[in-house]
Design a protein around this motif. Structure first.
Motif, mmCIF file in Angstrom:
data_model
loop_
_atom_site.group_PDB
_atom_site.id
_atom_site.type_symbol
_atom_site.label_atom_id
_atom_site.label_comp_id
_atom_site.label_asym_id
_atom_site.label_seq_id
_atom_site.Cartn_x
_atom_site.Cartn_y
_atom_site.Cartn_z
ATOM 1 N N ASP A 63 47.613 52.151 24.965
ATOM 2 C CA ASP A 63 48.145 50.885 25.436
ATOM 3 C C ASP A 63 47.275 49.763 24.875
ATOM 4 O OD1 ASP A 63 50.185 52.010 26.952
ATOM 5 O OD2 ASP A 63 48.870 52.272 28.695
ATOM 6 N N LEU A 64 47.878 48.852 24.115
ATOM 7 C CA LEU A 64 47.151 47.719 23.565
ATOM 8 C C LEU A 64 47.408 46.527 24.482
ATOM 9 C CD1 LEU A 64 47.845 48.225 19.759
ATOM 10 C CD2 LEU A 64 45.901 49.013 21.124
ATOM 11 N N ILE A 65 46.445 46.248 25.318
ATOM 12 C CA ILE A 65 46.615 45.248 26.372
ATOM 13 C C ILE A 65 45.821 43.988 26.038
ATOM 14 C CG2 ILE A 65 47.005 47.027 28.129
ATOM 15 C CD1 ILE A 65 44.109 46.638 29.036
ATOM 16 N N PRO A 66 46.097 42.866 26.674
ATOM 17 C CA PRO A 66 45.322 41.649 26.444
ATOM 18 C C PRO A 66 43.858 41.837 26.837
ATOM 19 C CG PRO A 66 47.380 41.138 27.568
ATOM 20 C CD PRO A 66 47.248 42.631 27.582
ATOM 21 N N GLN A 67 42.983 41.146 26.125
ATOM 22 C CA GLN A 67 41.552 41.276 26.396
ATOM 23 C C GLN A 67 41.189 40.838 27.811
ATOM 24 O OE1 GLN A 67 38.894 39.671 23.460
ATOM 25 N NE2 GLN A 67 39.882 40.742 21.766
ATOM 26 N N GLY A 68 41.912 39.859 28.347
ATOM 27 C CA GLY A 68 41.623 39.429 29.709
ATOM 28 C C GLY A 68 41.804 40.542 30.721
ATOM 29 N N GLY A 120 34.499 28.314 41.866
ATOM 30 C CA GLY A 120 34.969 29.313 42.809
ATOM 31 C C GLY A 120 36.384 29.080 43.304
ATOM 32 N N GLN A 121 36.915 27.869 43.064
ATOM 33 C CA GLN A 121 38.272 27.553 43.514
ATOM 34 C C GLN A 121 39.335 27.803 42.451
ATOM 35 O OE1 GLN A 121 37.972 23.447 44.754
ATOM 36 N NE2 GLN A 121 36.406 23.888 46.300
ATOM 37 N N LEU A 122 38.910 28.141 41.232
ATOM 38 C CA LEU A 122 39.874 28.372 40.152
ATOM 39 C C LEU A 122 40.672 29.651 40.387
ATOM 40 C CD1 LEU A 122 37.691 27.480 37.037
ATOM 41 C CD2 LEU A 122 39.484 26.095 38.093
ATOM 42 N N ARG A 123 41.904 29.639 39.952
ATOM 43 C CA ARG A 123 42.750 30.823 40.089
ATOM 44 C C ARG A 123 42.409 31.861 39.026
ATOM 45 N NH1 ARG A 123 48.871 28.372 41.098
ATOM 46 N NH2 ARG A 123 48.418 27.292 43.075
ATOM 47 N N PRO A 124 42.605 33.142 39.337
ATOM 48 C CA PRO A 124 42.414 34.172 38.317
ATOM 49 C C PRO A 124 43.322 33.911 37.119
ATOM 50 C CG PRO A 124 42.590 35.157 40.494
ATOM 51 C CD PRO A 124 42.942 33.711 40.654
ATOM 52 N N ALA A 125 42.805 34.177 35.926
ATOM 53 C CA ALA A 125 43.526 33.826 34.711
ATOM 54 C C ALA A 125 44.436 34.938 34.195
ATOM 55 C CB ALA A 125 42.526 33.444 33.616
ATOM 56 N N ARG A 135 39.474 38.698 39.017
ATOM 57 C CA ARG A 135 38.231 37.962 39.221
ATOM 58 C C ARG A 135 37.868 37.060 38.045
ATOM 59 N NH1 ARG A 135 35.892 43.662 41.112
ATOM 60 N NH2 ARG A 135 37.916 44.182 40.228
ATOM 61 N N ILE A 136 38.466 37.308 36.885
ATOM 62 C CA ILE A 136 38.188 36.503 35.698
ATOM 63 C C ILE A 136 39.009 35.224 35.748
ATOM 64 C CG2 ILE A 136 38.278 36.401 33.181
ATOM 65 C CD1 ILE A 136 36.275 38.415 34.051
ATOM 66 N N THR A 137 38.342 34.089 35.541
ATOM 67 C CA THR A 137 39.021 32.791 35.494
ATOM 68 C C THR A 137 38.716 32.124 34.154
ATOM 69 O OG1 THR A 137 37.172 31.491 36.360
ATOM 70 C CG2 THR A 137 38.629 32.556 37.974
#
Length: 378
Positions: free
Chosen positions: A139-144, A215-220, A226-228
């Motif tokens: 599976d070639l998935i996005p790096q994020g 800390g208020q940013l949404r996950p990307a 947990r990554i934003t």
């Protein structure tokens, strides 16, 4: 095999997305450090026997062998050849490796490893197919998503990631204020927003970054992730070049060596989790060099995502104070194909500034790979 020495290493400032460098054509950006890397040591560019140029998205304005186009645009003799390569984020570190290997093998005495990426103008992934070949058994998935899988595997919390990212900005701001990057950066004068601007610093870092707001940013990348944007590397523009020579080349052209390349490795890793390659790459290069992590006076591990560095720290257990001490791609930016050469310039100048002996550089790479280099200040 012959020893290979670093003679000169220089980079442009790292420009923010749509920032001061975005008005320059990528060929022009790539030309700048080529001109400067030989000017600083008073070397006739006709002595350069090859230029290996890293570029991650070699299409459109970055297509048609941008390395050769940059050599011509720099005003170098037509006798100087160039090739462009794509090892994704490790491209210009690999360019340095290939140039060094040619010198070590005796094929040439003077070569340049370089890199360029103008992400404001050439969109990351624009060279990808509409759909990957279905026969690939992975599976070639996005790096994020891979960055999130690293969080899962190494039990990294959102607080861990945000704290690391916050500190990257703090370190980059402090290093800039102290003038630590001035020796490696060549100022670039450009037209921007209707006026002439001389950019002599990296545009990406923020000296007033707010940990609470991070800390208020949404996950990307994943709803429960947990990554934003704050814990990811920045989209950036820039270029860098490293001039390499053999002992014979040093003598013939009256050049002074600044560091010796001790070891080079590239590894493959799981293409799903993808970004943990620096862990086996570090273990392999230390074994090859007969050195330990404690021998490394400074370390650059590319901050593609905060989770990449934090997982590596857990596994390798270095002195954290020696790792990315002037910030990294989260704060400064990650001009993909240029970052490997950029980090090498930073590492070389830091060893000289601090009197350190050994430096380690390692970078994660898409589809599961990593590069690593150890240099010794001489």
């Amino acid at each position: 095999m012959r020893d290979v020495y670093i003679v000169s290493a220089v980079r442009t400032p790292v420009g923010r997305k749509n920032g001061a460098l975005s008005g320059l054509h990528p060929v022009a950006v790539a030309s700048l450090p080529l001109q400067e890397v030989v000017r600083r040591v008073d070397l006739d560019p006709a002595a350069v026997e090859d230029v290996v140029m890293g570029c991650v998205t070699p299409i459109g304005e970055q297509g048609a062998n941008i390395g050769r186009l940059a050599v011509l645009n720099a005003g170098w003799p037509v006798s100087v050849p160039s090739v462009t390569l794509n090892r994704m984020c490790g491209s210009s570190q690999q360019a340095i490796h290939f140039a060094a290997q040619a010198i070590a093998a005796g094929d040439m005495d003077i070569a340049v490893g370089a890199g360029v990426e103008c992400m404001s103008r050439v969109t990351m992934g624009s060279d990808y197919p509409e759909q990957f070949y279905a026969g690939i058994p992975y599976d070639l998935i996005p790096q994020g998503i891979s960055a999130e899988l690293i969080c899962d595997k190494w039990n990294l919390s959102r607080e861990d990631l945000d704290r690391y990212s916050y500190e990257s900005h703090q370190k980059a701001a402090a290093a800039t204020a102290a003038g630590y990057f001035k020796a490696e950066i060549m100022p670039v004068t450009v037209a921007h927003n209707g006026s002439q601007v001389t950019l002599d610093y990296d545009e990406g870092f923020r000296s007033n970054v707010d940990l609470a707001k991070m800390g208020q940013l949404r996950p990307a990348f994943r709803a429960d992730g947990r990554i934003t944007a704050a814990s990811s590397s920045q989209i950036s523009d820039g270029a860098a070049a490293v001039l390499l020579a053999s002992a014979e080349g040093l003598k013939r052209h009256n050049l002074t060596p600044r560091a010796r390349i001790v070891a080079r490795v590239v590894v493959g890793s799981d293409p799903l989790i993808m970004l943990d390659g620096p862990i086996p790459a570090t273990r392999k290069i230390l074994a090859r060099a007969g050195l330990t992590i404690e021998d490394m006076d400074t370390i650059e591990i590319n901050e593609a995502f905060a989770s990449v560095v934090l997982a590596w720290l857990k596994e390798i257990q270095p002195d954290p104070a020696r790792v990315n001490p002037t910030g990294g791609a989260i704060a400064i930016g990650h001009p993909l194909g240029a970052t490997g050469a950029k980090l090498m310039a930073t590492m070389l100048h830091r060893l000289e500034r601090t009197g350190g002996r050994y430096g380690l550089q390692t970078m994660c790479i898409g589809h599961g790979m990593a590069t690593a280099t150890i240099i010794e200040r001489v």
